[in-house]
Scaffold this active site. Structure first.
Site, mmCIF file in Angstrom:
data_model
loop_
_atom_site.group_PDB
_atom_site.id
_atom_site.type_symbol
_atom_site.label_atom_id
_atom_site.label_comp_id
_atom_site.label_asym_id
_atom_site.label_seq_id
_atom_site.Cartn_x
_atom_site.Cartn_y
_atom_site.Cartn_z
ATOM 1 C CD GLU A 25 -2.051 -2.175 1.404
ATOM 2 O OE1 GLU A 25 -2.550 -2.586 -0.559
ATOM 3 O OE2 GLU A 25 -1.279 -3.241 1.920
ATOM 4 C CG ASN A 57 -2.663 -5.257 -2.872
ATOM 5 O OD1 ASN A 57 -1.687 -5.169 -1.773
ATOM 6 N ND2 ASN A 57 -1.878 -3.644 -3.409
ATOM 7 C CG ASP A 68 -6.089 -4.476 -1.815
ATOM 8 O OD1 ASP A 68 -5.349 -4.825 -1.491
ATOM 9 O OD2 ASP A 68 -6.402 -4.606 0.111
#
Length: 585
Positions: A186, A270, A312
């Site tokens: 992220e 992801n 995600d």
């Protein structure tokens, strides 16, 4: 065959590598207990008949009040546990009443690493091998300790928290190499799996999850089953421009090793950012599974669970090695319950998808095409900038997240700790700034169909269906333990540790801990010959960070939308950091 000839043929890959020595049945050397990620204990003293008599044997306070996701590890009458940041390692003497502390090691990680941790400052466990304890610190160090004394033997820094990298995963040791991966998808981190020499800590190889073939360690031996995974430098060509350099694909889940194929299996995280419109293409090699040779890191095959991951879903969930009949023929397979809601059965030698069955409510896709291997998305749920897309099921946290399942070779069932969550999502363009969030999405998660937020289920991979299931108020964020006594254990976020009949799912015993349980339960035989069950309690992680991180419940988008789901959790549990150990009287 003469020894020197056998060694020669192993080196030439003309015969399989010898299987590693089996650990004593009463010990638990790695987070999953075995290389196959079964989390099955062969101990059978505790049964459905006597389980109601299970009682507390002793406790130990870790002194840390964040999310405790680790599995205790047991070897040589010693229990080893690692805490979330500051990643303290304790050795407890199981030969003495109350298991007093033998030693404690403080790695003193950089405090600033807490600021770049995505989803709480967790750690998922240590590994014991050859008289050493290996673990990772949040600030990107892998450390080896002498198991008897706690003395540091070596420390290797593997990445940079300034770039947003952290490490939360539990390493494994395969053929003299410590295998570790990074977190930070992220924050625009580029994912990798790295092998360290267990004796010295020197890097043996590193396999990147994105980039040109030479970085991903793709060569002539790479033979993926499906056509879309074949071609030169797909790790760059399936990305826009240089997007692969900050594209995620981190390796923070559990690793699996099969001595028969001599392959390590692991999932990749992801792609970044979450906004898929900023990264057209399949975004290789994220949200998939790699099979690699542990000696060199060379890739042998790959399969992508969620091409161009829209929600995600990652791909890091555990890969469990079992042998089951498939269309009437015994097959050696991988069981993988993915966040996208499908329970995959893969041939472990080739990566072929033998089946992919929904095990939860799914609106984001319609099926997995077994001819092409591709997930078929539902275009109505595709994220679009400027539009709120509703009823995305499963949510980004998945039908189940990192919390590992358990397989019983006795019942032939896979025990699934699950969540029942959907979400609404908005996406927007975002810019990359090193060491800061690189997401481009705002989501709010909420209970899925039926209104419950969690579920614990027994899954038959041959019949491809649930045999029984139990609804839980909160997501089941703990790992699972199955035993030869036909008992399964798991914990709940509101602090209940539960023991069930593995065949029927009947609740036979439960204990209320002082904090929510998101750790991984284990079983071991003590020096007294008795079977023990151990688990760490301490709420936190993505689902529990509203408590451990003291997030304002009025902001539903907090913790990437999880706060909206768990606003009431502080009413049910409090911070904690406690080891609980149980046994029969």
């Amino acid at each position: 065959m003469k020894p020197f000839l056998a060694a020669f043929f192993v080196l030439m890959n003309l015969m399989p590598a010898p299987a590693p020595a089996a650990e004593p049945e009463g010990e638990w050397h790695m987070a999953a207990r075995d290389y196959g990620n079964t989390r099955f204990s062969p101990l059978s003293e505790i049964t459905p008949a006597n389980l109601p008599k299970l009682s507390l044997a002793f406790t130990f306070s870790t002194g840390v009040l964040r999310g405790h996701e680790a599995a205790p590890v047991v070897a040589d009458n010693t229990m080893f546990i690692v805490t979330p940041y500051p990643n303290l390692v304790y050795a407890l003497d199981l030969t003495k009443p109350g298991a007093p502390q033998k030693w404690k090691f403080d790695p003193k990680p950089a405090a600033s690493s807490q600021g770049v941790a995505c989803c709480d400052v967790v750690n998922r466990g240590v590994v014991y091998a050859d008289g050493k304890v290996f673990f990772n610190t949040l600030d990107m160090n892998t450390i080896a300790l002498d198991a008897k004394t706690g003395k540091e033997l070596w420390r290797t820094k593997l990445g940079s928290i300034e770039k947003g990298e952290t490490m939360t995963m539990a390493p494994i040791v395969v053929k003299g190499k410590v295998l570790v991966g990074n977190s930070g998808g992220e924050l625009g981190v580029r994912g990798w799996l790295t092998a360290l020499d267990a004796a010295t800590g020197k890097i043996a190889w590193r396999a990147w999850s994105t980039g040109p073939d030479k970085d991903v360690l793709i060569g002539p031996a790479f033979k993926p089953f499906y056509a879309q995974d074949r071609g030169k430098d797909l790790g760059t060509r399936s990305w826009p421009g240089d997007g692969w350099k900050i594209g995620g694909g981190t390796v923070w889940g559990f690793l699996t090793y099969d001595p028969e194929t001599d392959l390590v299996y692991y999932g990749t995280g992801n792609p970044g950012p979450w906004n898929p419109e900023q990264r057209p293409g399949d975004n290789k090699w994220t949200s998939g599974i790699f099979a690699r040779k542990p000696d060199t890191g060379e890739a042998v095959w790959y399969y992508q669970w969620s091409p161009h991951d829209l929600h995600d879903y990652d791909g890091v969930n555990e890969n469990v090695l079992v042998e089951i009949p498939v269309q009437g023929k015994q097959r050696k397979v991988i069981l993988h319950p993915d966040r996208n809601g499908y329970l995959y059965v893969l041939d472990r030698a080739s990566g072929q998808v033998l089946s992919a069955t929904p095990y939860a409510a799914i609106t984001t896709s319609t099926r997995v095409d077994l001819q092409t291997g591709r997930l078929v998305y539902n275009p109505e749920k595709d994220p679009t900038a400027g539009k709120t897309v509703r009823d995305i099921c499963p949510a980004s946290s998945g039908a189940k997240d990192w919390q590992p399942s358990s397989w019983s070779p006795r019942t032939k069932l896979l025990y699934l700790p699950m969540q029942n969550i959907c979400q609404d999502a908005q996406t927007f363009e975002t810019s990359y700034i090193s060491g800061t969030p690189y997401v481009g999405a705002s989501i709010e998660q909420y209970p899925g169909p039926g209104g419950h937020r969690g579920e614990f289920a027994a899954w038959d991979p041959v019949a491809r269906k649930k045999i029984w299931s139990i609804r839980e108020n909160f997501p089941v964020w703990s790992g699972v333990l199955a035993t030869a006594g036909d008992v399964v254990f798991y914990g709940t976020m509101d602090g209940w540790f539960k023991g069930l009949d593995a065949k029927s799912g009947k609740l036979l015993w439960q204990y209320k801990a002082g904090s929510g349980i998101i750790g991984q339960p284990v079983s071991y035989r003590g020096p007294d010959g008795k079977q023990y069950i151990a688990v760490l309690a301490g709420i936190g992680g993505w689902a529990g960070t509203i408590v451990s991180g003291e997030i304002d419940p009025r902001d539903g988008t907090g913790a990437n939308g999880m706060v909206n789901l768990t606003r009431d959790l502080p009413k049910y549990t409090a911070k904690g950091g406690m080891l609980y150990v149980f046994a029969l009287p």
